[in-house]
Design an enzyme around this catalytic site. Structure first.
Site, PDB file in Angstrom:
ATOM      1  N   ASP A  60       0.849  -1.201   0.000  1.00 51.97           N
ATOM      2  CA  ASP A  60       0.000   0.000   0.000  1.00 51.97           C
ATOM      3  C   ASP A  60       0.883   1.249   0.000  1.00 51.97           C
ATOM      4  O   ASP A  60       0.619   2.223  -0.702  1.00 51.97           O
ATOM      5  CB  ASP A  60      -0.913  -0.007   1.238  1.00 51.97           C
ATOM      6  CG  ASP A  60      -1.678  -1.310   1.349  1.00 51.97           C
ATOM      7  OD1 ASP A  60      -2.393  -1.649   0.403  1.00 51.97           O
ATOM      8  OD2 ASP A  60      -1.527  -2.012   2.367  1.00 51.97           O
ATOM      9  N   HIS A  74      -4.664  -3.545   6.435  1.00 50.98           N
ATOM     10  CA  HIS A  74      -4.422  -3.766   5.001  1.00 50.98           C
ATOM     11  C   HIS A  74      -5.757  -4.186   4.388  1.00 50.98           C
ATOM     12  O   HIS A  74      -6.044  -5.360   4.193  1.00 50.98           O
ATOM     13  CB  HIS A  74      -3.369  -4.852   4.795  1.00 50.98           C
ATOM     14  CG  HIS A  74      -3.285  -5.284   3.359  1.00 50.98           C
ATOM     15  ND1 HIS A  74      -2.854  -4.455   2.363  1.00 50.98           N
ATOM     16  CD2 HIS A  74      -3.615  -6.455   2.743  1.00 50.98           C
ATOM     17  CE1 HIS A  74      -2.910  -5.088   1.201  1.00 50.98           C
ATOM     18  NE2 HIS A  74      -3.376  -6.294   1.402  1.00 50.98           N
TER      19      HIS A  74
HETATM   20  P1  NDP Z   1      -1.277 -15.698  -3.874  1.00 51.80           P
HETATM   21  O1  NDP Z   1       0.103 -16.194  -3.785  1.00 51.80           O
HETATM   22  O2  NDP Z   1      -1.655 -14.799  -4.998  1.00 51.80           O
HETATM   23  O3  NDP Z   1      -1.688 -14.940  -2.513  1.00 51.80           O
HETATM   24  C1  NDP Z   1      -1.411 -15.486  -1.246  1.00 51.80           C
HETATM   25  C2  NDP Z   1      -2.030 -14.638  -0.158  1.00 51.80           C
HETATM   26  O4  NDP Z   1      -1.454 -13.339  -0.164  1.00 51.80           O
HETATM   27  C3  NDP Z   1      -3.523 -14.417  -0.306  1.00 51.80           C
HETATM   28  O5  NDP Z   1      -4.116 -14.544   0.980  1.00 51.80           O
HETATM   29  C4  NDP Z   1      -3.616 -13.016  -0.792  1.00 51.80           C
HETATM   30  O6  NDP Z   1      -4.798 -12.387  -0.348  1.00 51.80           O
HETATM   31  C5  NDP Z   1      -2.469 -12.399  -0.065  1.00 51.80           C
HETATM   32  N1  NDP Z   1      -2.105 -11.060  -0.533  1.00 51.80           N
HETATM   33  C6  NDP Z   1      -1.719 -10.074   0.273  1.00 51.80           C
HETATM   34  N2  NDP Z   1      -1.464  -8.973  -0.387  1.00 51.80           N
HETATM   35  C7  NDP Z   1      -1.718  -9.253  -1.659  1.00 51.80           C
HETATM   36  C8  NDP Z   1      -1.656  -8.498  -2.828  1.00 51.80           C
HETATM   37  N3  NDP Z   1      -1.346  -7.246  -2.813  1.00 51.80           N
HETATM   38  N4  NDP Z   1      -1.940  -9.101  -3.979  1.00 51.80           N
HETATM   39  C9  NDP Z   1      -2.298 -10.382  -3.993  1.00 51.80           C
HETATM   40  N5  NDP Z   1      -2.392 -11.127  -2.900  1.00 51.80           N
HETATM   41  C10 NDP Z   1      -2.112 -10.572  -1.752  1.00 51.80           C
HETATM   42  O7  NDP Z   1      -2.310 -16.877  -3.833  1.00 51.80           O
HETATM   43  P2  NDP Z   1      -2.293 -18.257  -4.610  1.00 51.80           P
HETATM   44  O8  NDP Z   1      -3.690 -18.756  -4.495  1.00 51.80           O
HETATM   45  O9  NDP Z   1      -1.587 -18.178  -5.910  1.00 51.80           O
HETATM   46  O10 NDP Z   1      -1.358 -19.140  -3.695  1.00 51.80           O
HETATM   47  C11 NDP Z   1      -1.634 -19.415  -2.373  1.00 51.80           C
HETATM   48  C12 NDP Z   1      -0.861 -20.668  -2.022  1.00 51.80           C
HETATM   49  O11 NDP Z   1      -0.949 -20.822  -0.636  1.00 51.80           O
HETATM   50  C13 NDP Z   1      -1.403 -21.933  -2.671  1.00 51.80           C
HETATM   51  O12 NDP Z   1      -0.322 -22.603  -3.275  1.00 51.80           O
HETATM   52  C14 NDP Z   1      -1.950 -22.713  -1.488  1.00 51.80           C
HETATM   53  O13 NDP Z   1      -1.797 -24.099  -1.638  1.00 51.80           O
HETATM   54  C15 NDP Z   1      -1.103 -22.187  -0.386  1.00 51.80           C
HETATM   55  N6  NDP Z   1      -1.574 -22.323   0.977  1.00 51.80           N
HETATM   56  C16 NDP Z   1      -0.647 -22.794   1.853  1.00 51.80           C
HETATM   57  C17 NDP Z   1      -0.943 -22.968   3.166  1.00 51.80           C
HETATM   58  C18 NDP Z   1       0.117 -23.484   4.059  1.00 51.80           C
HETATM   59  O14 NDP Z   1       1.284 -23.384   3.723  1.00 51.80           O
HETATM   60  N7  NDP Z   1      -0.238 -24.044   5.196  1.00 51.80           N
HETATM   61  C19 NDP Z   1      -2.273 -22.649   3.696  1.00 51.80           C
HETATM   62  C20 NDP Z   1      -3.155 -22.092   2.710  1.00 51.80           C
HETATM   63  C21 NDP Z   1      -2.813 -21.936   1.386  1.00 51.80           C
HETATM   64  P3  NDP Z   1      -6.119 -12.260  -1.265  1.00 51.80           P
HETATM   65  O15 NDP Z   1      -6.631 -13.651  -1.420  1.00 51.80           O
HETATM   66  O16 NDP Z   1      -6.997 -11.373  -0.465  1.00 51.80           O
HETATM   67  O17 NDP Z   1      -5.662 -11.673  -2.563  1.00 51.80           O
END
Ligand code: NDP
Length: 328
Positions: free
Chosen positions: A159, A187
């Site tokens: 931000d 955020h």
């Molecule tokens: P991203 O990598 O795009 O995003 C991950 C997280 O970051 C989301 O919660 C997202 O929020 C957040 N975020 C914060 N700021 C921003 C921003 N400016 N722009 C975009 N995102 C932002 O998500 P993917 O779905 O590609 O990947 C998530 C991964 O996490 C998957 O591979 C999944 O399997 C994994 N995962 C792992 C866990 C663990 O390790 N225990 C638990 C849960 C998921 P928002 O959704 O609001 O954009």
């Protein structure tokens, strides 16, 4: 000799993870004098994809990268961790209520907090990126009673970076001319990007802008809603800019903010500026010797006070909701 640091990244197979890991391995997170051992945490279904990313990391032959471990077990992932980047989170899906979202994320950040408590190195620093980032950080922190509370932070640096660019575009100045722009609060769309302390060269930014209508109706909403605008344009949420901001956040925390410069970090409140103690809220900070301190003594005008109160009220609501759910 270069020191070695354990960096754990959760959600390593995701979009942000993909943009983040190569920069960490190349030395941009901690500097060229620090070797990195990466620990990638993923959910079982995504471990294979994380292995693919690890193969690509190997193929870069980064001189500073000492090794990569991949696991779906939080205890293993956080054992001995020095820097923890909590990126993986449960996104809000259609029809999901806020309570469901908070509960799903509680199921992720509570065990991660416990695992950090059990095994992290003494100097651990935690940055939560996964949304709702401030409250996810609070949940993790509340389950890590042996780790100093101030080591749990959430990201508002994206931000801040967005705000710098918007102001630079408006005034047609390089971003490097601008200092002391602040993001307050959550955020989320209620965040408050504050120009009232910002300077451009040695002049107050607001004097140069001289347009309160632009500040209120263009600048603040553009910064706060930039994430949605990127999804609209790109068809996917911002990833490289989020990864870049995570790098900036940790780099400043470890290596210090530049002379005369501040950074915005969501950190546990010490009661400064009327933000209830313990809430993880964004403040202007100065980093030095591996520690951050909230900038004190700023004059907060009436407009800013109302904006800060609104975003802090949202954080209190989120905290009360997770309390009610028994997550903290
Ligand atoms: P991203 O990598 O795009 O995003 C991950 C997280 O970051 C989301 O919660 C997202 O929020 C957040 N975020 C914060 N700021 C921003 C921003 N400016 N722009 C975009 N995102 C932002 O998500 P993917 O779905 O590609 O990947 C998530 C991964 O996490 C998957 O591979 C999944 O399997 C994994 N995962 C792992 C866990 C663990 O390790 N225990 C638990 C849960 C998921 P928002 O959704 O609001 O954009």
């Amino acid at each position: 000799m270069a020191r070695s640091v354990n960096v754990t990244v959760t959600g390593a197979a995701g979009q942000i993870g993909y943009a983040l890991l190569f920069r960490i391995a190349s030395g941009q997170l901690l500097g060229q004098d620090t070797k990195v051992r990466l620990r990638l945490l993923e959910i079982p279904q995504a471990v294979k994809a994380a292995e693919g990313t690890a193969m690509e990391l190997e193929d870069c032959a980064f001189p500073l990268l000492e090794g990569i471990d991949i696991t779906d077990d939080a205890k293993t992932a956080f054992d001995g961790v020095n820097v923890a980047l909590l990126v993986g989170a449960r996104p809000r899906t259609k029809g999901m209520e806020r309570g469901d979202l908070l509960e799903a994320n509680g199921g992720i950040f509570k065990p991660q907090g416990e695992a950090i408590n059990a095994g992290a190195a003494d100097d651990v620093r935690v940055l939560v990126v996964g949304n709702p980032a401030n409250t996810n950080a609070l949940i993790a922190q509340q389950h890590a009673p042996d780790v100093p509370a101030e080591r749990f932070t959430a990201m508002t640096r994206l931000d801040e970076n967005r705000a710098y660019s918007q102001l630079a575009n408006k005034l047609r100045v390089p971003v490097t001319e601008i200092k002391r722009l602040v993001i307050w609060g959550n955020h989320s769309a209620t965040q408050y990007p504050d120009l009232s302390h910002a300077v451009v060269g040695d002049r107050p930014a607001l004097e140069l802008v001289d347009d309160q209508e632009w500040v209120e109706n263009t600048f603040i909403p553009t910064v706060a809603k930039r994430g949605a605008a990127i999804i609209e344009a790109r068809g996917a949420s911002s990833a490289a800019s989020a990864a870049n901001a995570a790098i900036n956040h940790i780099h400043d925390w470890v290596n210090g903010t530049a002379e005369g410069q501040w950074a915005s970090m969501a950190v546990p409140s010490d009661g400064s500026y009327g933000v209830p103690e313990g809430l993880i809220s964004s403040f202007p900070v100065v980093c030095k010797d591996g520690k951050y301190e909230i900038v004190q003594g700023l004059t907060v005008n009436e407009f800013s006070r109302a904006k800060i109160a609104a975003t802090v009220a949202e954080l209190e609501e989120e905290r009360d909701a997770v309390r009610k759910l028994g997550l903290i």
